[in-house]
Structures are given as C-alpha cells and as structure tokens.
Design a protein around this motif. Structure first.
Motif, mmCIF file in Angstrom:
data_model
loop_
_atom_site.group_PDB
_atom_site.id
_atom_site.type_symbol
_atom_site.label_atom_id
_atom_site.label_comp_id
_atom_site.label_asym_id
_atom_site.label_seq_id
_atom_site.Cartn_x
_atom_site.Cartn_y
_atom_site.Cartn_z
ATOM 1 N N UNK A 8 35.158 -1.515 -25.337
ATOM 2 C CA UNK A 8 33.924 -1.348 -24.578
ATOM 3 C C UNK A 8 33.128 -0.147 -25.093
ATOM 4 N N UNK A 9 33.807 0.964 -25.374
ATOM 5 C CA UNK A 9 33.128 2.148 -25.893
ATOM 6 C C UNK A 9 32.539 1.875 -27.272
ATOM 7 N N UNK A 10 33.268 1.153 -28.113
ATOM 8 C CA UNK A 10 32.750 0.778 -29.428
ATOM 9 C C UNK A 10 31.468 -0.021 -29.283
ATOM 10 N N UNK A 11 31.456 -0.978 -28.369
ATOM 11 C CA UNK A 11 30.263 -1.796 -28.135
ATOM 12 C C UNK A 11 29.099 -0.941 -27.627
ATOM 13 N N UNK A 12 29.405 0.004 -26.750
ATOM 14 C CA UNK A 12 28.366 0.896 -26.228
ATOM 15 C C UNK A 12 27.781 1.769 -27.334
ATOM 16 N N UNK A 13 28.630 2.274 -28.219
ATOM 17 C CA UNK A 13 28.156 3.083 -29.337
ATOM 18 C C UNK A 13 27.260 2.265 -30.261
ATOM 19 N N UNK A 14 27.659 1.031 -30.547
ATOM 20 C CA UNK A 14 26.841 0.168 -31.404
ATOM 21 C C UNK A 14 25.513 -0.171 -30.734
ATOM 22 N N UNK A 15 25.568 -0.465 -29.446
ATOM 23 C CA UNK A 15 24.340 -0.796 -28.714
ATOM 24 C C UNK A 15 23.382 0.391 -28.727
ATOM 25 N N UNK A 16 23.926 1.591 -28.545
ATOM 26 C CA UNK A 16 23.085 2.783 -28.514
ATOM 27 C C UNK A 16 22.504 3.102 -29.890
ATOM 28 N N UNK A 17 23.354 3.150 -30.910
ATOM 29 C CA UNK A 17 22.901 3.578 -32.230
ATOM 30 C C UNK A 17 22.052 2.537 -32.950
ATOM 31 N N UNK A 18 22.284 1.260 -32.668
ATOM 32 C CA UNK A 18 21.580 0.204 -33.390
ATOM 33 C C UNK A 18 20.708 -0.667 -32.494
ATOM 34 N N UNK A 20 21.357 -2.743 -30.214
ATOM 35 C CA UNK A 20 21.830 -4.117 -30.066
ATOM 36 C C UNK A 20 21.903 -4.448 -28.584
ATOM 37 N N UNK A 21 21.423 -5.614 -28.233
ATOM 38 C CA UNK A 21 21.412 -6.031 -26.828
ATOM 39 C C UNK A 21 22.574 -6.970 -26.548
ATOM 40 N N UNK A 22 23.024 -6.968 -25.301
ATOM 41 C CA UNK A 22 24.011 -7.919 -24.804
ATOM 42 C C UNK A 22 25.300 -7.926 -25.630
ATOM 43 N N UNK A 23 25.814 -6.752 -25.950
ATOM 44 C CA UNK A 23 27.029 -6.684 -26.759
ATOM 45 C C UNK A 23 28.269 -7.081 -25.966
ATOM 46 N N UNK A 24 28.206 -7.015 -24.647
ATOM 47 C CA UNK A 24 29.379 -7.314 -23.808
ATOM 48 C C UNK A 24 29.807 -8.770 -23.890
ATOM 49 N N UNK A 25 28.861 -9.672 -24.031
ATOM 50 C CA UNK A 25 29.196 -11.100 -23.991
ATOM 51 C C UNK A 25 29.556 -11.669 -25.363
ATOM 52 N N UNK A 26 29.521 -10.857 -26.405
ATOM 53 C CA UNK A 26 29.770 -11.343 -27.755
ATOM 54 C C UNK A 26 31.232 -11.186 -28.153
ATOM 55 N N UNK A 28 33.985 -10.357 -31.145
ATOM 56 C CA UNK A 28 33.891 -9.325 -32.177
ATOM 57 C C UNK A 28 33.210 -9.865 -33.434
ATOM 58 N N UNK A 29 33.465 -11.119 -33.773
ATOM 59 C CA UNK A 29 32.814 -11.723 -34.940
ATOM 60 C C UNK A 29 31.299 -11.831 -34.725
ATOM 61 N N UNK A 30 30.885 -12.235 -33.537
ATOM 62 C CA UNK A 30 29.447 -12.328 -33.240
ATOM 63 C C UNK A 30 28.812 -10.936 -33.250
ATOM 64 N N UNK A 31 29.516 -9.968 -32.715
ATOM 65 C CA UNK A 31 29.029 -8.592 -32.724
ATOM 66 C C UNK A 31 28.858 -8.108 -34.158
ATOM 67 N N UNK A 32 29.855 -8.375 -34.996
ATOM 68 C CA UNK A 32 29.777 -7.998 -36.410
ATOM 69 C C UNK A 32 28.585 -8.671 -37.085
ATOM 70 N N UNK A 33 28.389 -9.956 -36.828
ATOM 71 C CA UNK A 33 27.278 -10.695 -37.447
ATOM 72 C C UNK A 33 25.932 -10.132 -36.996
ATOM 73 N N UNK A 34 25.790 -9.827 -35.704
ATOM 74 C CA UNK A 34 24.545 -9.229 -35.204
ATOM 75 C C UNK A 34 24.294 -7.873 -35.849
ATOM 76 N N UNK A 35 25.344 -7.080 -35.965
ATOM 77 C CA UNK A 35 25.217 -5.774 -36.608
ATOM 78 C C UNK A 35 24.813 -5.934 -38.065
#
Length: 94
Positions: A8-18, A20-26, A28-35
């Motif tokens: 959860x903290x990793x997702x929050x850091x990515x959402x903040x720095x980049x 990225x929206x709606x990281x909670x529902x993704x 890890x592969x989808x999160x990586x692809x969005x990033x």
C-alpha cells in the motif's frame, strides 16, 4: 510492517511521485504497465523533470543511464519503471 502495508505504501509513493490515479484497484502488473506508460510520456515530454525525480528518489545514476542507452536490453520506459518500482518498494520497506 506487513507485506500488505508495504504494498500500500509503495502504491501511495508511486501515486504521489508520478500522479498515478486509482493505484489501489490495480494488480502489480497493471500498476507496472501504467507506470511504464507514464514514464514513456515523461521521456517524450518532460525528460529533465523525470531525471530530476530519479535523482530525488536516489535511483543510481549509472542504472538510469544504462536504461536510457539506445543499446539497452529493453525499452527505456520499461527499464526505468523497473528501477522506480524497485526503489519505491525499498523505500516502503525502510
């Protein structure tokens, strides 16, 4: 800290720095692809800002340069996304 909290903290850091929206529902592969997609856009439109962010995140400059090199094994956005995700996971762990 539990693995769930680290994730959860990793997702929050990515959402903040980049931004990225709606990281909670993704997954890890989808999160990586969005990033990776967002980093691809940043390479094309805001490279200096991206490199500054990498510096602030304390990602090794040699690794960033290798990922950006034309002869790199994988596309730059994928290589940089791997570096960012690994660093954010490390930050969440500590």
């Amino acid at each position: 800290m539990s693995d769930k909290n680290k994730d959860q903290l990793t997702r929050e850091l990515l959402a903040r720095d980049f931004a990225l929206a709606d990281t909670e529902s993704l997954t890890e592969e989808e999160l990586f692809r969005n990033l990776a997609d967002h980093i691809d856009w940043l390479i094309s439109h805001r490279l200096e800002w991206l490199l500054s962010l990498m510096y602030r995140m304390d990602i090794d400059e040699d690794r960033v340069n290798k990922a950006l090199h034309p002869a790199a094994e994988e596309p730059a956005n994928i290589g940089l996304a791997r570096l960012v995700l690994a660093r954010q996971k490390q930050r969440a762990k500590t």
